[in-house]
Scaffold this motif. Structure first.
Motif: not given
Length: 301
Positions: A293-294, A268-275
């Motif tokens: 986003t999903e 989840l951390q990586q997804k937020k960083q990528l976003s």
């Protein structure tokens, strides 16, 4: 599916590409001002729809620029101009400017321009306040300030866009970087920062300066052949007989499937960083189909 090896991804891509084109619906919709690529190659994009979508894309881009604080004026310093304009190329014979972004269809576009430039009877005369250069293509950063201003005021300017996460997956599958897994590759990307990143995955806003360059056309991956056909005809250039084969329509579904598989291995951390890494692109362009986003809305288990 954690730590998905690149070879497994490539094998999955080949199988999915073979199957996916049969599953595409022969229809399109306008979603938040854009076309969603669900059409087979024989879908007809009308000129009216093309122009309407262009208006909506540019309206969204202008709204982004008005609140983003990105550069909107050419710097006087040659070094600073060279940095900002390093990805912009021009065809002085065809009076075209475009941003060179890998994996957006720009490679096929460059092949098309080469064919057009070889035709001796093709000219698009534009009055310029300086002697016309006798070259086919050049980087805009090589021009002086007067020439740059004249080009930006008179040339047809084209911006190619593609979902940033699809560009990222494409870069990984092409072997860009030395990371053995998609997760470690993503970590290397976000650690590099958006301004120091490779052009292969750098955010479009950082590469193409769409708040500084008033692009006439914003062309989306998924409808390249039909959109470029309308664009060239409006620019007074022949299109139908010279357009290359584009595979973007078929691979669109494949990359949506791959995104679901590959992003499942990210924390989840990586997804937020990528976003955060692609926050400007997600705001400036209508990438409403982006799976990240999903994924961000789903709690990590």
């Amino acid at each position: 599916m954690r730590f998905l090896p690149r070879l497994v991804v490539l094998a999955a891509l080949g199988i999915a590409t073979f199957l996916s084109w049969r599953l595409l619906l022969q229809s399109t919709v306008i979603d938040q001002g854009d076309l969603v690529a669900k059409a087979e190659e024989d879908f007809t994009l009308t000129l009216d729809t093309f122009l309407h979508v262009q208006q909506l894309r540019k309206k969204r881009l202008r709204a982004f620029c008005s609140r983003s604080g990105n550069a909107t004026a050419l710097p006087k310093s040659r070094e600073e101009r060279a940095r900002l304009l390093s990805s912009l190329r021009v065809s002085t014979k065809l009076d075209l400017l475009y941003c060179q972004v890998p994996s957006t269809g720009v490679e096929e576009w460059q092949e098309l321009l080469e064919k057009l430039e070889e035709k001796e009877n093709i000219t698009v005369p534009v009055l310029l306040p300086y002697p016309r250069r006798h070259i086919s293509e050049a980087q805009l950063s090589e021009f002086n300030l007067t020439e740059v201003e004249a080009v930006l005021a008179s040339y047809t300017k084209v911006l190619f866009i593609r979902d940033p996460f699809q560009r990222l997956i494409s870069a990984f599958m092409q072997g860009t970087g030395s990371s053995p897994s998609f997760s470690s590759f993503v970590q290397d990307v976000v650690d590099s920062g958006p301004h120091n990143a490779s052009a292969t995955w750098r955010p479009l806003v950082s590469l193409c300066q769409p708040c500084l360059i008033q692009y006439d056309y914003v062309v989306a991956f998924g409808f390249l052949r039909q959109e470029l056909g309308h664009l060239l005809r409006r620019a007074g250039l022949p299109a139908d007989t010279l357009l290359p084969e584009f595979t973007d329509t078929q691979v669109q579904w494949t990359y949506s499937w791959l995104s679901e598989q590959m992003f499942s291995e990210l924390s989840l951390q990586q997804k937020k960083q990528l976003s955060h890494f692609y926050r400007w692109d997600l705001s400036a362009f209508p990438f409403s189909s982006s799976l990240l986003t999903e994924l961000l809305s789903t709690p990590e288990t």
